[in-house]
Design an enzyme around this catalytic site. Structure first.
Site, mmCIF file in Angstrom:
data_model
loop_
_atom_site.group_PDB
_atom_site.id
_atom_site.type_symbol
_atom_site.label_atom_id
_atom_site.label_comp_id
_atom_site.label_asym_id
_atom_site.label_seq_id
_atom_site.Cartn_x
_atom_site.Cartn_y
_atom_site.Cartn_z
ATOM 1 N N PRO A 279 0.454 37.375 -14.833
ATOM 2 C CA PRO A 279 1.655 37.669 -15.635
ATOM 3 C C PRO A 279 2.838 37.963 -14.704
ATOM 4 C CG PRO A 279 0.117 39.519 -15.687
ATOM 5 C CD PRO A 279 -0.541 38.452 -14.881
ATOM 6 N N ASP A 451 3.376 40.627 -9.922
ATOM 7 C CA ASP A 451 2.206 40.523 -10.794
ATOM 8 C C ASP A 451 2.164 41.801 -11.631
ATOM 9 O OD1 ASP A 451 -0.280 40.557 -11.956
ATOM 10 O OD2 ASP A 451 -1.325 39.793 -10.175
ATOM 11 N N HIS A 452 2.414 41.646 -12.915
ATOM 12 C CA HIS A 452 2.567 42.831 -13.759
ATOM 13 C C HIS A 452 1.257 43.602 -13.907
ATOM 14 C CE1 HIS A 452 4.678 45.519 -16.251
ATOM 15 N NE2 HIS A 452 5.516 44.652 -16.825
ATOM 16 N N ARG A 453 0.129 42.966 -13.555
ATOM 17 C CA ARG A 453 -1.140 43.693 -13.648
ATOM 18 C C ARG A 453 -1.163 44.853 -12.656
ATOM 19 N NH1 ARG A 453 -5.227 38.929 -12.591
ATOM 20 N NH2 ARG A 453 -3.656 38.623 -10.974
#
Lengths: 479, 336
Positions: A279, A451-453
């Site tokens: 994401p 990376d939104h994780r």
């Protein structure tokens, strides 16, 4: 004794522990030649071709392409001669034990009288007990050892050494099953070419391909015609007719279809995967670089370096990452790996395609040291000499396309890294000065892909703010 | 095209070259063939009949009978060559290079180098070599390996009448000293000789049989032996490249390596003794430059490391034979 060999997951670099079989270039049952590409193996950093080290046949393909990750030393396939029996191969596979390449195992090998090994898996496989041979015949010590190991009867062997001494080669030959050489047979002898100053093979090729030797200019010593001279004149076979005809168009614009090479295929797959599964979010910012440009001139003089703006940028990113460890991360499944130092991968367009060698611990390096490191990596990339060690790892990437005159762009994250900084070009823009007047500034477009994780918007934004501060007040880069 | 014997090819070429160039002179022991006998100078003919009639045509100034001193023959040839002549010296037996070695090795081969290229020594030394005549160790040797090891000399070993003509012309016209080795057993062999003033350059091997399974490198008398073996094995589908080196110095490396890169198997057949020889030289060349092409260890078919025996049975056991060559091919193909 059959000539059966195990093909196992190779170990490229000391930190490689596992790899994935990306593609097989030979199929089960195929014969291959030394030097032929057998398969493509992908590690978490690079993808490399595996070349055959000998001629053999791929008798058993155990790990198919695209399967699970395999540990180093895992059995991937069995190579053997065409005439080795299936039963022998089954027996070989049954006896196969993966070599333990772990550091612990290697150390226990070195220890002289090793105490009982801690891990059961590190225990050596029981070797077949050699049968002692008593003989008065002259034989080399290694030959005797081999004969005992393989249980070879010495009586029928005629020693090829001086005075009938039996050599290692003699025993090795005696222990193999009879050879059935593949004969290629008699060839056509060229006639009426005696008068030409050409090598025998050149004459044969000329006769085979109807090349008139009187029209060939020899490139060898004193104008001698060699095989290369003749082959250069042999017309390549006409290309096969195209499979389809494009509809008639006024200008021929049919595509020339180039299949992706193996490296590009893997890069394509990995980038697709990154773009589809990570994401991404993007933070964009313009930074003023007037001070940095001015400082670079003086600093380069003082440091005696030719550091580029990109080298200063890597220094700034390194310092900013050290202050924001939550951006200096790798994402591995459900875990996030944090790093004490910033290993910054630098995207370089090499003749073979995009490569990303790593500047190690950039946060600890001065600008001139970074410049030296990048210079070395670029030289290696251009000559195709980057090693696994140069490419492996990396906690953050920088990709700079500013030299092509674009303002800004967004980059795809290079997994397992958590973020990548895309650097655009520098342009002069009109801006509002302190007292409301208009003034011109040099600005550079930055875009951070996260990376939104692992990285939240605020964390990314804080990192970018620190980076902006370091670039706009570059004294901080020399702290 | 003319059919002629090997010895006729030698004689005819010398005759034509002496006619063509008055600087060509010939000297050796009993080459006039009867000098001092009751029947007159040419009554008997030379021992190999390779100079018959030359004295009558060109006279005593250009066809010189010498005393029995090989050092003097080669020394005189050196002097002639340095002063602008093109001498052809004949050693009745190749074995006699032993007595004249200083003139060959220390003088002839070194003039060009010792005088900075300002002098040349266009001499040819013809010599009859080889065993098979029950002539004992001092009249049976093959000396080309020894001569090939000496820089400054060119070493030529023709195997057919056609090659004799082309190579001897090149030798006589060459500005460097040339050792020209004629096998005694070849003198009476016949072959077609092309018409015209053709020459064969040195360092240019001849492929006499073509095949893709085994490379057989050889020269001189052994060429015919290898051809017979290749023809026999061809009926079984075994293909042999037979390479007649023609000259061992210079050596046609390209022909050997090109062939071994196809066949992957090298056999060298030679009549000289095995240690430090042309055969070991070629095996080393291939090990050095075609290692990755080899499918089996190279095989040398050569006499043992002893002088040539006198007894007939021992001599035939000593020499390479078609049986030994065939066995070598089968051995190299059986490598596993």
């Amino acid at each position: 004794m059959a000539n059966i060999r195990a093909f196992t997951m190779p170990k490229w670099g000391i930190e490689m522990t596992e790899g994935t079989l990306a593609e097989w270039m030979v199929q089960e049952g195929d014969a291959f030649k030394r030097g032929q590409t057998l398969c493509l193996i992908e590690t978490d950093k690079i993808t490399n071709e595996v070349e055959a080290e000998f001629d053999a046949v791929l008798r058993r393909l155990i790990v198919p392409a695209g399967g699970d990750v395999q540990p180093v030393g895992a059995l991937l396939a069995i190579f053997a001669d065409a005439d080795d029996s299936d039963a022998d191969i089954d027996a070989f596979m049954g006896n196969f034990k993966a070599a333990d390449t772990s550091v612990a195992a290697r150390q226990s090998d070195d220890a002289a009288p090793a105490p009982a090994p801690v891990a059961a898996s590190a225990a050596p496989a029981p070797a077949p007990t050699p049968k002692k041979i008593e003989t008065n015949r002259p034989i080399s010590p290694e030959a005797l050892k081999l004969a005992e190991l393989r249980g070879v009867d010495l009586d029928p062997i005629e020693g090829s050494g001086r005075g009938g001494r039996i050599t290692y080669q003699d025993v090795d030959q005696a222990s193999r099953s009879a050879a059935a050489p593949v004969l290629l047979g008699v060839a056509e002898l060229p006639v009426n070419l005696d008068g030409f100053y050409a090598s025998p093979l050149a004459k044969r090729l000329a006769a085979m391909h109807n090349v008139d030797l009187s029209k060939v200019k020899g490139s060898g010593a004193r104008g001698r015609i060699s095989k290369a001279d003749v082959l250069a004149l042999v017309q390549p076979a006409a290309p096969a007719a195209a499979g389809f005809l494009a509809p008639a168009v006024p200008v021929d614009n049919r595509p020339s279809v180039v299949p992706m090479d193996k490296i590009r295929k893997v890069v394509a797959r990995r980038l697709t995967e990154a773009k589809q599964t990570i994401p991404h979010f993007y933070l964009r910012m313009n930074v003023r670089v007037d001070e940095l440009l001015a400082m670079r001139k003086t600093a380069n003089l003082v440091l005696g370096t030719k550091a580029s703006i990109n080298d200063y940028l890597i220094r700034a990113v390194g310092v900013a990452l050290a202050r924001h460890p939550d951006v200096n991360v790798q994402v591995h499944g459900d875990t996030i790996h944090h790093f004490a130092h910033a290993d910054i991968a630098v995207a370089i367009a090499s003749p073979k395609g995009l490569v990303t060698p790593v500047v190690r611990a950039a946060n600890t390096l001065r600008v001139d040291q970074i410049a030296a490191a990048t210079k070395g990596l670029i030289a290696k990339a251009e000559s195709g000499k980057l090693s696994f060690a140069d490419m492996e790892g990396g906690t953050f990437s920088v990709s700079n396309l500013g030299m092509f005159g674009l303002d800004q762009f967004d980059a795809i994250i290079n997994p397992p890294q958590g973020a990548i900084l895309a650097v655009g070009g520098i342009s002069k823009v009109a801006a509002e000065g302190e007292n409301g007047q208009v003034r011109f500034e040099s600005r550079m477009g930055l875009s951070l892909s996260c990376d939104h994780r692992a990285i939240d918007g605020a964390a990314g934004a804080k990192f970018l703010a620190t980076l902006k501060g370091l670039i706009e007040a570059p004294e901080g880069l020399f702290a | 095209m003319a059919n002629m014997m090997y010895r006729e090819a030698v004689l005819r070429t010398i005759f034509e070259e002496m006619e063509r160039d008055e600087n060509v002179v010939m000297l050796g022991e009993d080459i006039v063939g009867g000098m001092g006998t009751a029947g007159g100078p040419e009554a008997i003919g030379g021992i190999w009949s390779t100079s018959t009639g030359l004295f009558g045509k060109f006279g005593a100034n250009r066809v010189i009978d010498t005393p029995i001193s090989e050092s003097a023959i080669i020394g005189a040839a050196n002097g002639l060559a340095l002063s602008g002549k093109r001498p052809i010296a004949e050693l009745m037996f190749a074995d006699f290079i032993g007595v004249s070695l200083d003139q060959i090795w220390n003088q002839m081969g070194k003039f060009r180098y010792m005088f900075g290229g300002k002098s040349k020594c266009p001499a040819v030394v013809r010599m009859a070599y080889g065993a098979g005549f029950n002539a004992a160790p001092q009249h049976s040797q093959s000396v080309h390996s020894l001569l090939t090891s000496m820089p400054g000399l060119k070493v030529v070993i023709p195997s057919t009448p056609a090659d004799v003509v082309g190579l001897l012309r090149t030798a006589i016209r060459d500005d460097d000293p040339v050792m020209f080795l004629e096998h005694k057993a070849l003198y009476a062999t016949k072959g077609e000789v092309p018409d015209g003033d053709y020459t064969i350059p040195f360092g240019h091997a001849r492929l006499t049989r073509a095949g893709q399974d085994v490379t057989i490198v050889t020269c001189g008398l052994m060429v015919g032996f290898c051809e017979r073996v290749a023809d026999k094995l061809a009926k079984e589908g075994i293909g042999c490249d037979v390479i007649d080196l023609r000259t061992t110095s210079p050596l046609d490396e390209e022909a050997i390596l090109d062939s071994v890169e196809v066949t992957g198997r090298l056999i060298v057949v030679d009549e000289s003794t095995p240690r430090c020889s042309i055969a070991t030289d070629i095996v080393a060349l291939v090990a050095e430059k075609a290692y990755s092409s080899l499918k089996a260890p190279s095989v040398m078919v050569m006499p043992p490391h002893t002088p040539v025996p006198f007894a007939r049975e021992l001599e035939s056991a000593y020499l390479p034979s078609t049986d030994k060559i065939e066995a070598a091919v089968r051995k190299i193909l059986a490598w596993r």
